[in-house]
Scaffold this motif. Sequence first.
Motif, PDB file in Angstrom:
ATOM      1  N   LEU A  31     -21.367 -21.429  61.606  1.00  0.00           N
ATOM      2  CA  LEU A  31     -21.850 -20.139  62.104  1.00  0.00           C
ATOM      3  C   LEU A  31     -21.529 -19.023  61.122  1.00  0.00           C
ATOM      4  CD1 LEU A  31     -20.956 -20.216  65.924  1.00  0.00           C
ATOM      5  CD2 LEU A  31     -23.176 -20.589  64.853  1.00  0.00           C
ATOM      6  N   ALA A  32     -20.293 -18.993  60.637  1.00  0.00           N
ATOM      7  CA  ALA A  32     -19.874 -17.893  59.767  1.00  0.00           C
ATOM      8  C   ALA A  32     -20.576 -17.939  58.418  1.00  0.00           C
ATOM      9  CB  ALA A  32     -18.360 -17.940  59.578  1.00  0.00           C
ATOM     10  N   SER A  33     -20.754 -19.146  57.857  1.00  0.00           N
ATOM     11  CA  SER A  33     -21.395 -19.243  56.548  1.00  0.00           C
ATOM     12  C   SER A  33     -22.850 -18.790  56.595  1.00  0.00           C
ATOM     13  CB  SER A  33     -21.303 -20.674  56.025  1.00  0.00           C
ATOM     14  OG  SER A  33     -21.941 -21.571  56.915  1.00  0.00           O
ATOM     15  N   ALA A  34     -23.551 -19.142  57.661  1.00  0.00           N
ATOM     16  CA  ALA A  34     -24.947 -18.700  57.797  1.00  0.00           C
ATOM     17  C   ALA A  34     -25.027 -17.248  58.238  1.00  0.00           C
ATOM     18  CB  ALA A  34     -25.678 -19.594  58.795  1.00  0.00           C
ATOM     19  N   LEU A  35     -24.116 -16.834  59.105  1.00  0.00           N
ATOM     20  CA  LEU A  35     -24.161 -15.472  59.627  1.00  0.00           C
ATOM     21  C   LEU A  35     -23.876 -14.448  58.540  1.00  0.00           C
ATOM     22  CD1 LEU A  35     -24.534 -13.918  62.298  1.00  0.00           C
ATOM     23  CD2 LEU A  35     -22.049 -14.007  62.585  1.00  0.00           C
ATOM     24  N   GLY A  36     -22.987 -14.794  57.603  1.00  0.00           N
ATOM     25  CA  GLY A  36     -22.681 -13.853  56.532  1.00  0.00           C
ATOM     26  C   GLY A  36     -23.899 -13.499  55.711  1.00  0.00           C
ATOM     27  N   ARG A  37     -24.822 -14.424  55.570  1.00  0.00           N
ATOM     28  CA  ARG A  37     -26.055 -14.150  54.811  1.00  0.00           C
ATOM     29  C   ARG A  37     -27.088 -13.446  55.675  1.00  0.00           C
ATOM     30  NH1 ARG A  37     -28.717 -16.085  50.283  1.00  0.00           N
ATOM     31  NH2 ARG A  37     -30.967 -16.253  50.457  1.00  0.00           N
ATOM     32  N   VAL A  38     -27.194 -13.861  56.931  1.00  0.00           N
ATOM     33  CA  VAL A  38     -28.206 -13.283  57.816  1.00  0.00           C
ATOM     34  C   VAL A  38     -27.885 -11.837  58.154  1.00  0.00           C
ATOM     35  CG1 VAL A  38     -29.225 -13.470  60.111  1.00  0.00           C
ATOM     36  CG2 VAL A  38     -28.836 -15.520  58.763  1.00  0.00           C
ATOM     37  N   THR A 252      -5.250 -29.971  50.636  1.00  0.00           N
ATOM     38  CA  THR A 252      -5.933 -29.756  49.357  1.00  0.00           C
ATOM     39  C   THR A 252      -7.440 -29.938  49.504  1.00  0.00           C
ATOM     40  OG1 THR A 252      -3.977 -30.586  48.207  1.00  0.00           O
ATOM     41  CG2 THR A 252      -6.018 -30.460  46.944  1.00  0.00           C
ATOM     42  N   ALA A 253      -7.844 -30.913  50.305  1.00  0.00           N
ATOM     43  CA  ALA A 253      -9.266 -31.138  50.538  1.00  0.00           C
ATOM     44  C   ALA A 253      -9.907 -29.927  51.213  1.00  0.00           C
ATOM     45  CB  ALA A 253      -9.463 -32.397  51.380  1.00  0.00           C
ATOM     46  N   VAL A 254      -9.183 -29.304  52.125  1.00  0.00           N
ATOM     47  CA  VAL A 254      -9.718 -28.111  52.797  1.00  0.00           C
ATOM     48  C   VAL A 254      -9.931 -26.990  51.791  1.00  0.00           C
ATOM     49  CG1 VAL A 254      -9.249 -26.355  54.539  1.00  0.00           C
ATOM     50  CG2 VAL A 254      -8.660 -28.743  54.990  1.00  0.00           C
ATOM     51  N   VAL A 255      -8.975 -26.804  50.890  1.00  0.00           N
ATOM     52  CA  VAL A 255      -9.121 -25.767  49.859  1.00  0.00           C
ATOM     53  C   VAL A 255     -10.329 -26.055  48.971  1.00  0.00           C
ATOM     54  CG1 VAL A 255      -8.026 -24.681  47.874  1.00  0.00           C
ATOM     55  CG2 VAL A 255      -6.656 -25.242  49.895  1.00  0.00           C
ATOM     56  N   VAL A 256     -10.486 -27.313  48.562  1.00  0.00           N
ATOM     57  CA  VAL A 256     -11.628 -27.680  47.719  1.00  0.00           C
ATOM     58  C   VAL A 256     -12.938 -27.451  48.455  1.00  0.00           C
ATOM     59  CG1 VAL A 256     -12.747 -29.613  46.538  1.00  0.00           C
ATOM     60  CG2 VAL A 256     -10.275 -29.339  46.389  1.00  0.00           C
ATOM     61  N   ILE A 257     -12.966 -27.745  49.743  1.00  0.00           N
ATOM     62  CA  ILE A 257     -14.186 -27.542  50.541  1.00  0.00           C
ATOM     63  C   ILE A 257     -14.592 -26.075  50.516  1.00  0.00           C
ATOM     64  CG2 ILE A 257     -15.035 -27.477  52.913  1.00  0.00           C
ATOM     65  CD1 ILE A 257     -13.626 -30.144  53.376  1.00  0.00           C
ATOM     66  N   PHE A 258     -13.644 -25.179  50.708  1.00  0.00           N
ATOM     67  CA  PHE A 258     -13.987 -23.752  50.729  1.00  0.00           C
ATOM     68  C   PHE A 258     -14.351 -23.245  49.333  1.00  0.00           C
ATOM     69  CE2 PHE A 258     -11.685 -23.746  54.818  1.00  0.00           C
ATOM     70  CZ  PHE A 258     -12.638 -23.087  55.576  1.00  0.00           C
ATOM     71  N   VAL A 259     -13.753 -23.812  48.307  1.00  0.00           N
ATOM     72  CA  VAL A 259     -14.138 -23.420  46.939  1.00  0.00           C
ATOM     73  C   VAL A 259     -15.582 -23.825  46.660  1.00  0.00           C
ATOM     74  CG1 VAL A 259     -13.704 -23.864  44.499  1.00  0.00           C
ATOM     75  CG2 VAL A 259     -11.786 -23.444  46.043  1.00  0.00           C
ATOM     76  N   LEU A 261     -17.862 -24.350  48.874  1.00  0.00           N
ATOM     77  CA  LEU A 261     -18.734 -23.541  49.721  1.00  0.00           C
ATOM     78  C   LEU A 261     -18.956 -22.152  49.125  1.00  0.00           C
ATOM     79  CD1 LEU A 261     -20.259 -23.768  52.397  1.00  0.00           C
ATOM     80  CD2 LEU A 261     -18.256 -22.804  53.548  1.00  0.00           C
ATOM     81  N   ALA A 262     -17.928 -21.589  48.515  1.00  0.00           N
ATOM     82  CA  ALA A 262     -18.086 -20.292  47.847  1.00  0.00           C
ATOM     83  C   ALA A 262     -19.034 -20.404  46.656  1.00  0.00           C
ATOM     84  CB  ALA A 262     -16.724 -19.777  47.393  1.00  0.00           C
ATOM     85  N   VAL A 263     -18.906 -21.486  45.882  1.00  0.00           N
ATOM     86  CA  VAL A 263     -19.820 -21.703  44.754  1.00  0.00           C
ATOM     87  C   VAL A 263     -21.251 -21.869  45.255  1.00  0.00           C
ATOM     88  CG1 VAL A 263     -20.389 -23.277  42.868  1.00  0.00           C
ATOM     89  CG2 VAL A 263     -18.007 -22.673  43.312  1.00  0.00           C
ATOM     90  N   VAL A 282     -19.837 -30.657  50.288  1.00  0.00           N
ATOM     91  CA  VAL A 282     -18.889 -30.167  51.296  1.00  0.00           C
ATOM     92  C   VAL A 282     -18.834 -31.119  52.487  1.00  0.00           C
ATOM     93  CG1 VAL A 282     -18.547 -28.361  53.031  1.00  0.00           C
ATOM     94  CG2 VAL A 282     -18.966 -27.742  50.651  1.00  0.00           C
ATOM     95  N   LEU A 283     -20.010 -31.561  52.949  1.00  0.00           N
ATOM     96  CA  LEU A 283     -20.039 -32.474  54.085  1.00  0.00           C
ATOM     97  C   LEU A 283     -19.397 -33.808  53.740  1.00  0.00           C
ATOM     98  CD1 LEU A 283     -23.634 -31.776  55.464  1.00  0.00           C
ATOM     99  CD2 LEU A 283     -21.461 -30.909  56.326  1.00  0.00           C
ATOM    100  N   SER A 284     -19.630 -34.288  52.535  1.00  0.00           N
ATOM    101  CA  SER A 284     -19.022 -35.551  52.129  1.00  0.00           C
ATOM    102  C   SER A 284     -17.500 -35.428  52.056  1.00  0.00           C
ATOM    103  CB  SER A 284     -19.588 -35.992  50.779  1.00  0.00           C
ATOM    104  OG  SER A 284     -20.985 -36.210  50.859  1.00  0.00           O
ATOM    105  N   LEU A 285     -17.021 -34.305  51.520  1.00  0.00           N
ATOM    106  CA  LEU A 285     -15.582 -34.087  51.475  1.00  0.00           C
ATOM    107  C   LEU A 285     -14.994 -33.936  52.874  1.00  0.00           C
ATOM    108  CD1 LEU A 285     -15.426 -31.577  48.481  1.00  0.00           C
ATOM    109  CD2 LEU A 285     -14.629 -33.946  48.488  1.00  0.00           C
ATOM    110  N   PHE A 286     -15.779 -33.335  53.762  1.00  0.00           N
ATOM    111  CA  PHE A 286     -15.314 -33.189  55.145  1.00  0.00           C
ATOM    112  C   PHE A 286     -15.180 -34.550  55.825  1.00  0.00           C
ATOM    113  CE2 PHE A 286     -16.718 -32.723  59.650  1.00  0.00           C
ATOM    114  CZ  PHE A 286     -15.547 -32.159  60.135  1.00  0.00           C
ATOM    115  N   TYR A 287     -16.145 -35.418  55.610  1.00  0.00           N
ATOM    116  CA  TYR A 287     -16.051 -36.752  56.185  1.00  0.00           C
ATOM    117  C   TYR A 287     -14.886 -37.535  55.566  1.00  0.00           C
ATOM    118  CZ  TYR A 287     -20.620 -35.847  58.222  1.00  0.00           C
ATOM    119  OH  TYR A 287     -21.644 -35.312  58.940  1.00  0.00           O
ATOM    120  N   ASP A 288     -14.634 -37.309  54.281  1.00  0.00           N
ATOM    121  CA  ASP A 288     -13.473 -37.923  53.641  1.00  0.00           C
ATOM    122  C   ASP A 288     -12.187 -37.390  54.271  1.00  0.00           C
ATOM    123  OD1 ASP A 288     -12.035 -39.473  51.912  1.00  0.00           O
ATOM    124  OD2 ASP A 288     -12.114 -38.042  50.257  1.00  0.00           O
ATOM    125  N   TRP A 289     -12.177 -36.115  54.627  1.00  0.00           N
ATOM    126  CA  TRP A 289     -11.016 -35.518  55.298  1.00  0.00           C
ATOM    127  C   TRP A 289     -10.784 -36.149  56.668  1.00  0.00           C
ATOM    128  CZ3 TRP A 289     -10.510 -32.437  59.748  1.00  0.00           C
ATOM    129  CH2 TRP A 289      -9.312 -31.752  59.885  1.00  0.00           C
TER     130      TRP A 289
END
Length: 525
Positions: A31-38, A252-259, A261-263, A282-289
């Motif tokens: 929600l937040a990632s899409a809402l920030g752009r909308v 560490t995986a959470v930090v990488v996910i947000f990095v 996502l920012a890119v 990001v989704l692949s890293l999330f499933y790995d998490w």
Amino acid sequence: MATVLGTYGWALFVEHEAGLRVDSLVQAVVLASALGRVQRLFDRADRLLACTVLPCAAAGGTELSTLIQRHPLAGDAVFVLGVTGAIWVRRFGARATRAGTLVVLPLVAVLVAPSGTGPVSGHEHSLWAAVTALVAVVWGTVLTWAAQHTGLLPRPPTTRVTAVPRAARRRVPAGTRMALQMAAASTAAFVIGRLLWPGHWAWVVLTAFLVCSGARSRGDVLLKGTWRTLGAAGGTVVAGAVSGLFGPRSDTAVVVIFVVLAVATWLRELSYAYWAGCVTAVLSLFYDWLGQSPGDLLHTRLAGIAVGAVLGVAASWLVLPVRTEAVIRARTAAALSGLGELMEADWRDGPAVHMAQARFTYLVQQLGTATAPMRIQAALPKTRMLSARWHPDVFTRRCLTAVRRCGDPVDELVLAIKATPDAVTADPVVTVRRTQIAAHAVALRRAIGRRPAPLSAPRAEPSQQLRPANPAAPLSRCTPTATLPALAALTALDGIDTQLGLLSGLFVPAPAPTPTSDTTATVAN
């Protein structure tokens, strides 16, 4: 990105305090990632609307996730109806379009969260989802307001600027077309995904939804499907290569996910392929998490993404398709309408002139967006055989170039008007010229719409038809008392009419109907 981090922090706090599951975090980030752009395009009324619509949609999305786990067929049907209805309301204007976009965001979160991670009993999680969505809206509104007032983000155009002139409805409205295309694509994706990959059907549905949503034309959806497939494939391969570096529930995986996502947010302005690749990573890293190895599912995800892209493209090409040329014609006519508004505005009214200029600039940008598929197609390298069959689209390139080249003369004209509005408006030569250009723009819009001129209008002989004046000799046509701003305005008007003359060579006027005896008598009277 600040909106995402703040919302994630709140969702993490709620997850620990209320005993929720990981799906609440997924929904908050989506929600937040899409809402920030909308939210960049929201005005005050849109923000108030978001405070009402998004929390309700978030609660509904959470309940839908439970429904899909308990009753898959009913949940799939509700999902299809939800996204179809959210797209169909676009036919009611910009405000309804934004409301529909807000409704869709929690539905996307349903597809992102893997099965088994969401709650299956109770309704407390739905209430917390609504609260989290409200926090995301408020937090995003505060950040967007601060960024726009400090100059970090441009302020959005007003509703009057973005309003598109409505054409005569002789066909199915675009919102209805897109809704039917989405219904066909998502239904087929659910059926095929459930049959081929029962445990990973969401990849097919998510890709079909992303490819088919917001497609302006056949060329646009084909381009988006290609970028989605290539980008997602690249993101999946990269994420699979780094799988195993981070253990389950690794910080560490959470930090990488947000990095990443920012890119993705930064690279989205360059190409949709970068966005698709980063989000898939990001989704692949999330499933790995979560403990699922991306390497084991690499082929499944790539196949699901490819099938979903094909379904999205097929639905947009087969179900009430919208030709790219038709979209370009409509956007060109809209830009000419904005130009006509500038010619017909009261030049002594500064705000009216500024509004007309802003509308024309916005409509030219929309034309550039619509022609992007054609321009990318022309820039792609081709083999000799393909080049012989796939000719470059000269029509699109010339059309966009001519309309864009009107931008500089329009800016010069507005500067001249602002310098001495009374003198420019009172100059008789400038008045005649602006009237001619307004009539030229109307004639072009009729030719674009393939509508003949009304029988009551006098038909000019070929030697008397509008032709651009000689821009090098504005002095010879001005009155002796003409001011420098009037001369500059006349030069700018000549430049605009020169580009309109180029457009006249692209759009041939429709033949006038043969008048009947009754019609001739009426016109004569």
